[in-house]
Design a protein around this motif. Structure first.
Motif, short mmCIF file in Angstrom:
data_model
loop_
_atom_site.label_atom_id
_atom_site.label_comp_id
_atom_site.label_asym_id
_atom_site.label_seq_id
_atom_site.Cartn_x
_atom_site.Cartn_y
_atom_site.Cartn_z
N TRP A 48 73.74 23.14 82.93
CA TRP A 48 72.75 22.57 81.97
C TRP A 48 72.88 23.15 80.81
CZ3 TRP A 48 70.18 18.41 81.95
CH2 TRP A 48 69.50 17.72 83.11
N GLN A 49 73.46 24.39 80.66
CA GLN A 49 73.52 25.10 79.37
C GLN A 49 74.63 24.37 78.74
OE1 GLN A 49 72.19 28.41 79.82
NE2 GLN A 49 72.77 28.92 77.61
N LEU A 50 75.81 24.10 79.32
CA LEU A 50 76.74 23.21 78.73
C LEU A 50 76.57 22.08 78.29
CD1 LEU A 50 79.76 23.88 81.06
CD2 LEU A 50 79.66 24.47 78.96
N VAL A 51 75.81 21.32 79.16
CA VAL A 51 75.44 19.96 78.61
C VAL A 51 74.64 19.82 77.46
CG1 VAL A 51 74.40 17.68 79.61
CG2 VAL A 51 75.67 19.16 81.09
N LEU A 52 73.45 20.72 77.55
CA LEU A 52 72.56 20.66 76.65
C LEU A 52 73.03 21.21 75.12
CD1 LEU A 52 69.31 21.91 78.57
CD2 LEU A 52 69.80 19.53 77.72
N ALA A 53 73.87 22.34 75.16
CA ALA A 53 74.65 22.86 73.82
C ALA A 53 75.37 21.56 73.39
CB ALA A 53 75.41 23.85 74.31
N THR A 54 76.12 21.12 74.14
CA THR A 54 76.80 19.67 73.69
C THR A 54 75.98 18.88 73.02
OG1 THR A 54 78.51 20.19 75.66
CG2 THR A 54 78.82 18.02 74.30
N LEU A 55 74.82 18.28 73.69
CA LEU A 55 73.97 17.35 73.19
C LEU A 55 73.29 17.75 72.09
CD1 LEU A 55 72.42 16.04 76.63
CD2 LEU A 55 73.91 14.83 75.20
N GLN A 56 72.99 19.00 71.96
CA GLN A 56 72.43 19.60 70.65
C GLN A 56 73.24 19.43 69.70
OE1 GLN A 56 71.78 23.97 70.76
NE2 GLN A 56 70.39 23.82 69.07
N HIS A 57 74.67 19.74 69.68
CA HIS A 57 75.46 19.57 68.40
C HIS A 57 75.70 18.03 68.19
CE1 HIS A 57 77.14 23.52 68.11
NE2 HIS A 57 76.76 23.65 69.19
N LEU A 58 75.80 17.40 69.27
CA LEU A 58 76.01 15.78 68.86
C LEU A 58 74.95 15.23 68.05
CD1 LEU A 58 77.69 14.81 72.18
CD2 LEU A 58 78.56 14.50 69.63
N VAL A 59 73.67 15.88 68.55
CA VAL A 59 72.29 15.31 67.92
C VAL A 59 72.32 15.54 66.49
CG1 VAL A 59 69.65 15.48 67.85
CG2 VAL A 59 70.99 14.88 70.05
N TRP A 60 72.62 16.85 66.23
CA TRP A 60 72.58 17.47 64.95
C TRP A 60 73.79 16.71 64.11
CZ3 TRP A 60 69.98 20.90 62.46
CH2 TRP A 60 70.40 21.33 60.96
N ILE A 61 74.92 16.49 64.53
CA ILE A 61 75.80 15.70 63.53
C ILE A 61 75.27 14.56 63.34
CG2 ILE A 61 78.09 14.83 63.64
CD1 ILE A 61 78.95 17.26 65.34
N LEU A 62 74.73 13.89 64.61
CA LEU A 62 74.11 12.36 64.32
C LEU A 62 72.94 12.26 63.54
CD1 LEU A 62 74.67 10.80 67.78
CD2 LEU A 62 75.91 10.23 65.56
N GLY A 63 72.38 13.54 63.29
CA GLY A 63 71.08 13.49 62.33
C GLY A 63 69.55 13.12 62.91
N LEU A 64 69.73 13.46 64.22
CA LEU A 64 68.59 12.98 64.90
C LEU A 64 67.54 14.00 64.91
CD1 LEU A 64 69.82 11.34 68.21
CD2 LEU A 64 68.97 10.23 66.25
N LYS A 65 66.20 13.55 64.38
CA LYS A 65 65.22 14.87 64.28
C LYS A 65 63.99 14.46 65.32
CE LYS A 65 66.95 16.92 60.73
NZ LYS A 65 68.46 16.85 61.43
N PRO A 66 63.43 15.73 65.61
CA PRO A 66 62.29 15.48 66.51
C PRO A 66 61.25 14.98 65.75
CG PRO A 66 62.20 17.82 65.89
CD PRO A 66 63.55 17.06 65.16
N SER A 67 60.40 14.04 66.92
CA SER A 67 59.06 13.56 66.26
C SER A 67 57.96 14.08 67.30
CB SER A 67 59.31 11.98 66.14
OG SER A 67 59.57 11.21 67.19
#
Length: 1338
Positions: free
Chosen positions: A319-338
């Motif tokens: 999960w660590q790998l998967v989530l870390a990757t997703l976190q970076h992708l979300v960041w690059i795509l500019g998704l923000k929490p609501s």
């Protein structure tokens, strides 16, 4: 499986992998150098990609063939026959002589399909069999075991155990054999693929392998496949840093040795011919430049999401790998929490360089959706997997926190948002993840980056609110442990100092109260603790929000909370009172305390029952543990403790530095005790008195005496402060007044409760001490209020609340009591009756009256007398030196002080001794002597012409009046006090001519004081009062009293009459020089009255000699008055003069009526003095200053005549007892007659000589008087008994006749008329001569 078997399967796979790698390494025709370079330098970039290699610029509009491209090698993908029916096309052509033309890329395509088929085969086979096993033996479900897969087999208890163990071992060996080769080939192809479909297939293969490894529990291989997908998702180079940093065994650039064959893991190429769909900033501490996402990255990302979604249960630590990757992708795509933790497209300011193509824009909502669904599906994970997920999110969040330290850039909130989302969907089993989840979020809340901690707090409060509203099984009301678990993080937030976090916390509390307030139950202490944890320095908005919560609690939730929490509510409300950020909050919190006290009062019984029940339970627990129960104000009952806590809180507020708070708290405290004190147990009153009230008085006294005397310019802002409150000292004075009055009122109204407490007399002494120190304070307001309180505790003033008084006083003794200021004229003032001390005040109708011990009572009254005496003597004693700051007590203070005495005296009169009377006398004398400040004089003093007493003087006379009346009805031994009272009153009488001195103080006479106020800045002057009315009233009292007491032994023995005469001698001798004309007139009238009573007494005691010394005093007094040295004022009218003369005549009448008739009982010397005086009065002494017109009036003719008549009457009426007396009268007469003869002779001479000139007016007047005297004398002689008149006298009278006849010639008509009057009486002498005369006697 077997020890030395040939690993055929592994070799096949590895060969396939090597073959695919080798295809990329074959140098393209015509450029051996380049091929060589490419072969030797795996890591190097494609420095020499040939122009003809089919690289077409992206977006050139040319449709590309599906192909693999890697380091300049371009291999197209051909469509091979449909999978599953493989046909060896070229094998069948082996017999052909001409080698067929093999299309470029054919080898690669076949190898590619083999690879995919191989993966599909392995996974289908193993998963099929796994599925069978799992359905057959439900006991061994892969998710249920919490232990590692290696030990799974131990768990099985089924018949299939052996078979499964064997087959599992086979599958594990099989996968172990092939995964390296597969991964090497697949990751290389993935990197090289330019075709979406091919990419999709490769990714699918990698995904199925990862899932399979996961299910078999092969961690290394699982992580390797997942890493490959993760790398594909991220931009080139980017992946390395992140995945190297993660804990998973990363596979980049490591070579795995497989049976001696070296399999090279080739790094992804840096060159990608994919369409760029997004440009964004990398997630790094120092982002350099931008990174690009290609469509292939997005494709990999979706695969990754798919993997996590469908196979989350087997991911474990990956999960660590998967989530870390997703976190970076979300960041690059500019998704923000609501809200709720879902990620929505939205770019913060930090990423201006983010560019999204339309293609990816439409994809974003889908990705965001899948992301949310991924975490929603966490509710289907088993507990172990869920913990893996939470741990992974927490460690990601920790990394994000580390990155956000030290800068205020936008942090990555992916992990926090997803923790929130995961918590919200797993509410049904919240207990298992609550501690790690909230523990981590609390850390986030303490982060210095404001955005980071804001989201931490948002997540935490959302979870708490959701947890409380969720329908748990069993419900929260029955599961207190869970409720406390949910509320605990809210309390923990109180340890965080960031105001924004605390605001979130308090807003959360407010929302919880509004939605769940009724069902908080045991959670109340935590919630109240949050409000109470707000400190003074935490800013106004925080305090305001917390206070809003408290107000809501007090108005709505007191009845729903457990009674044990009420004390916390009191503490919290009190702590808001002490906050000094906002005055209104402090004042409102005092109002809340009042509301709370009302609630206690209304619900008293239920609260008491519940508290007692709780107390019993706690007591039991404490006994079991062997510890003593520790709560404040133990051992009072719990309900009383609640009240005591409330009182103690208000007590603290009563000494707050802000005057408004002190005032409000003081009023509330005393109102509360007054209104609800009856609920307390009797014994608790002891604590109220000693721990609450006296403790408060001590603190207030200390603060007041040490308060600053500096002037406070303004009260903050533009508020002006009244001059009576413009120093801290004056503001504290108000508090002292309020507190003392409050305590005194309680002592008064609750006396029936306090008196039986045992140490009432000690409490009484302490209270008196407080009253004394306040009365002696150098502040007029405090000292006056202290006396009012003194009056109240002596029950001089009727108690504040009459409603509680019984209708019929039980066994009361009527006591004269003064209420308020003394008013009304004269001393016959009506007294008002009130209850005696034993009479209980404020009695509830059901209670019997309190029976108090009389001796005990008397002790209390004497204590009060001692306090009164100390206060009186210290406050009125003149200071030794005077300057501007000298404190001189005010008139209202002295008045109140003296007014206390009469009521106090009623209770101590039985033991009131002479010594006490002297003490009283000193105080009365000093009090009357105190001057007034000239600025106050216009208000207190009557104008100089009015003869009015000030209220102080009234009070002093009343005090003496009360004493005198008491002595009058008292026992014999009290009557020795009469002389002392006379002495006191006579001292006051002396003030009429000689005002008293107050120490060394220079006092202006009142008449001059008014003019001096023109100098504005001169120090205040002190004005002596107008003592004349007071002295005159005192004199009236003396006369009045003497009339009643003249015959008393003490009055006779102590020579009171002599003292009175001696005192009156001063104004009588001054006569016209007295400050006020009324004084000497009153003195005369009084003297006449006193003598009319006193002389008979004196005659009675003539033999005892007690009055011997009085006679000479009286003689001097009469002489000084009748022949005064003072000159009448020039403006005296004729009528006035005649009136004054009539007063002189009255005195002579008194001598003739009361003294001379009793000459035999009176010392001879005195009678002689009287005669001499009358003689002197009968001869006209003529002042020379009169104008001629006035002379006949100014000669006091009436007076002379009266003297003359008296003289004659007493010369002849008495039988002459002694030769001496006869001698006096005869001598007086002969002097008179001889003088008349001389005057007449001289007049005749002068008249003859003067001729026509008139004689001087003076001489004419004199002759007129002589003529009048002669006629008077003859009248008097006729009235007298003939036998009393000496023959010589007659001879002398008749001898005047010829002289009178000679005067007939005078020219003055006045003289003529007088002569006529003088001659007429002689007719009585004209009678025929007697026949026989013997010895000159007829």
């Amino acid at each position: 499986m077997k020890q030395h078997s040939t690993k055929v399967f592994r070799d096949i796979v590895n060969a396939l992998g090597s073959f695919i790698q080798s295809l990329f390494l074959v140098p393209p025709t015509g450029n051996p150098a380049a091929a060589n370079q490419a072969g030797n330098n795996n890591a190097g970039g494609p420095a020499s990609a040939p122009a003809n290699s089919g690289v077409v610029g992206i977006g050139a509009g040319v449709t590309l063939l599906p192909a693999f491209e890697y380091r300049g090698a371009w291999i197209p993908i051909l469509t091979i026959t449909v999978q599953g029916s493989a046909k060896a096309t070229y094998l069948e052509m082996l017999d052909k002589v001409e080698p067929p033309t093999i299309p470029e890329g054919y080898a690669m395509s076949v190898a590619f399909h083999c690879l995919l088929d191989l993966v599909r085969g392995i996974t289908t086979m193993i998963e099929g069999e796994l599925g069978e096993v799992e359905t057959e033996s439900p006991t061994v479900t892969e998710g249920a075991s919490s232990q590692s897969s290696e030990r799974r087999d131990e768990q099985s208890a089924s018949d299939h155990m052996d078979q499964e163990t064997v087959s599992r071992a086979v599958w594990e060996e099989m996968v172990s054999a092939c995964w390296c080769g597969l991964l090497a080939a697949l990751s290389l192809l993935l990197d090289a693929s330019t075709d979406e479909a091919a990419t999709e297939n490769i990714l699918k293969a990698e995904l199925t392998m990862a899932a399979l490894c996961g299910r078999l529990g092969l961690v290394t291989s699982r992580d390797a496949f997942i890493t490959a997908i993760c790398k594909g998702s991220l931009p080139p180079h980017y992946a390395l840093t992140v995945l190297n940093a993660t804990t998973a065994a990363t596979l980049s650039n490591k070579s795995y040795s497989i049976q001696g064959q070296s399999v090279m893991m080739i790094s992804p190429s840096s060159e990608s011919h994919q369409q760029v769909v997004a440009v964004g900033q990398p997630l790094a501490v120092q982002p350099q430049g931008t990174v690009m996402l290609t469509s292939k990255n997005i494709q990999c990302m979706r695969t990754l999401l798919n993997l996590a979604h469908c196979h989350g249960a087997v991911l474990g630590t990956s999960w660590q790998l998967v989530l870390a990757t997703l976190q970076h992708l979300v960041w690059i795509l500019g998704l923000k929490p609501s809200s709720g933790g879902a990620l929505k497209p939205g770019r913060a300011v930090e990423g201006p360089s983010t560019v999204l193509t339309t293609a990816v824009m439409t994809d974003l909502p889908v990705i965001s959706n899948i992301l949310s669904r991924l975490f929603e599906s966490s509710q289907y994970l088993d507990d172990v997997s869920l913990h893996h997920l939470i741990n992974a999110l927490c460690s990601l969040s920790l990394e994000a926190m580390d990155m956000a330290y030290g800068n205020n850039k936008e942090p990555s909130l992916f992990a926090v948002a997803k923790l929130l989302e995961t918590g919200l969907v797993n509410m049904h089993r919240i207990e298992i993840l609550w501690r790690p989840l909230t523990g981590h979020l609390l850390e986030v809340c303490q982060h210095p980056n404001s955005r980071m901690r804001e989201w931490g707090a948002e997540a935490l409060t959302s979870l708490i609110k959701a947890g409380l509203t969720f329908n748990h099984e069993p419900p929260l009301s029955q599961n207190q442990r869970l409720q406390l678990l949910l509320l605990n993080p809210l309390k923990e937030m109180s340890n965080i100092n960031h105001p924004d976090i605390r605001l979130k916390q308090l807003e959360c509390v407010l929302q919880i109260l509004q939605s769940q307030g009724d069902s908080l139950g045991p959670g109340w202490p935590l919630v109240l603790g949050v409000m109470g944890a707000i400190r003074n320095d935490q800013g106004e908005s925080l305090i305001r929000t917390a206070f809003q919560c408290l107000q809501l609690v007090v108005t709505d939730f007191l009845p729903t909370m457990p009674c044990s929490c009420l004390q916390i509510v009191v503490d919290v409300a009190g702590s808001f009172g002490l906050h000094n950020q906002e005055l209104n909050i402090s004042l409102t919190s005092i109002g809340l305390l009042w509301n709370i006290s009302d609630y206690f009062f209304q619900r008293g019984e239920t609260i008491e029952k519940e508290l007692n029940k709780e107390e019993a339970a706690q007591q039991k627990q404490a006994e079991e543990k062997g510890v003593s129960l520790n709560r404040p104000f133990h051992p009072a009952p719990p309900f009383d403790c609640l009240w005591l806590c409330l009182y103690a809180k208000l007590g603290e507020l009563c000494v707050d530095p802000r005057p408004a708070v002190r005032k409000s708290a003081g009023q509330t405290l005393f109102s509360t005790i007054g209104a609800h004190g009856t609920l307390l147990q009797h014994a608790t009153w002891h604590t109220v008195i000693w721990k609450v009230l006296f403790h408060l008085l001590d603190r207030v006294r200390e603060s007041s005496t040490t308060a600053d005397k500096e002037k406070i310019e303004s009260g903050g802002g533009n508020i002006l402060i009244h001059h009576s409150r413009d120093t801290a000292e004056k503001q504290w004075a108000e508090t002292w007044v309020l507190t003392l009055a409050g305590v005194a009122r309680i002592f008064n109204t609750r006396r029936y409760l306090l008196q039986p407490l045992g140490d009432f007399s000690r409490a009484w002494d302490v209270l008196l001490d407080h009253i004394q120190s306040a009365a002696l304070s150098k502040n007029n307001e405090v000292s006056l209020a202290a006396l009012k309180s003194f009056q109240e505790i002596l029950q001089i003033v009727s108690p504040a609340r009459d409603s509680e008084k019984p209708e019929t006083p039980v066994g009361t003794v009527p006591v004269p009591v003064l209420i308020g200021n003394i008013s009304g004229q004269g001393l016959s003032r009506p007294f008002v009756r009130t209850d005696s001390i034993g009479e209980k005040l404020g009695r509830c109708s059901s209670e019997p009256p309190v029976v108090t011990d009389e001796a005990e009572d008397l002790k209390l009254w004497w204590a009060a007398w001692n306090t009164w005496h100390r206060t009186g003597s210290e406050s009125t004693e003149p200071p030794s030196t005077f300057d501007e700051l000298t404190f001189i007590p005010s008139q209202p203070f002295l008045t109140a002080l003296i007014q206390i005495f009469p009521a106090l005296y009623q209770h101590i009169k039985a033991g009131f001794s002479m010594a006490d009377l002297q003490k009283l006398g000193v105080i009365l004398h000093s009090a009357v002597s105190v001057p007034i400040s000239s600025d106050a004089s216009p208000f207190i003093l009557p104008s100089y012409t009015e003869a009015v007493l000030t209220s102080l003087q009234e009070a002093v006379l009343t005090a003496l009046d009360v004493l005198q009346k008491a002595i009058c009805v008292g026992p014999e031994n009290m009557q020795i006090m009469y002389p002392a009272i006379f002495e006191q009153l006579l001292a006051f009488v002396e003030f009429s001519c000689k005002p008293p001195q107050y120490g060394q103080l220079e006092t202006k006479h009142i008449a001059n004081a008014k003019h001096n106020q023109i100098q504005l800045f001169a120090p205040a002057e002190w004005v002596a009062l107008n003592y004349v009315p007071f002295a005159e009233r005192s004199l009236e009292v003396v006369v009045d009293l003497y009339q009643k007491t003249a015959c008393h032994k003490a009055v006779v023995n102590e020579k009171v009459l002599q003292s009175i005469i001696k005192t009156l001698r001063v104004p009588l001798s001054l006569k016209y020089s007295c400050p006020s004309e009324s004084t000497w007139k009153l003195a005369v009238a009084s003297l006449l009255k006193v003598l009319s009573i006193g002389l008979p007494v004196a005659r009675q005691h003539a033999s005892s000699g007690k009055f011997d010394s009085m006679w000479p005093e009286l003689a001097s007094t009469l002489e000084d008055f009748l022949f005064t040295k003072s000159i009448p004022p020039d403006n005296l009218s004729i009528q006035e003069f005649q009136r004054n003369e009539s007063i002189d005549v009255e005195v002579v009448q008194l001598i003739s009526a009361e003294i001379l008739p009793y000459a035999n009982l009176i010392p001879k010397a005195f009678v002689a003095q009287m005669m001499t005086m009358l003689n002197r009065g009968s001869i006209h002494s003529q002042p020379s200053s009169f104008t001629e017109a006035e002379i006949d009036i100014r000669l006091r003719e009436e007076f002379s005549k009266m003297c003359f008549e008296t003289l004659l009457q007493f010369s002849f009426s008495n039988k002459v007892t002694t030769p001496q007396e006869g001698y006096i009268s005869r001598m007086a007469l002969s002097v008179l007659l001889k003088r008349s003869q001389d005057v007449l002779h001289r007049y005749i001479e002068d008249e003859r000589l003067s001729g026509k000139c008139p004689l001087p007016r003076q001489q004419v007047t004199e002759i007129i008087f002589v003529l009048k005297a002669v006629s008077t004398l003859i009248d008097s002689l006729k009235k007298t008994q003939p036998e009393n008149v000496d023959g010589n006298t007659w001879a002398q009278v008749i001898a005047l006749y010829p002289t009178l006849v000679e005067c007939i010639t005078c020219s003055s008509s006045d003289v003529c008329s007088a002569l006529k009057e003088a001659l007429v009486p002689f007719k009585d002498f004209m009678q025929p001569p007697a026949s026989k005369v013997q010895n000159g006697e007829s």
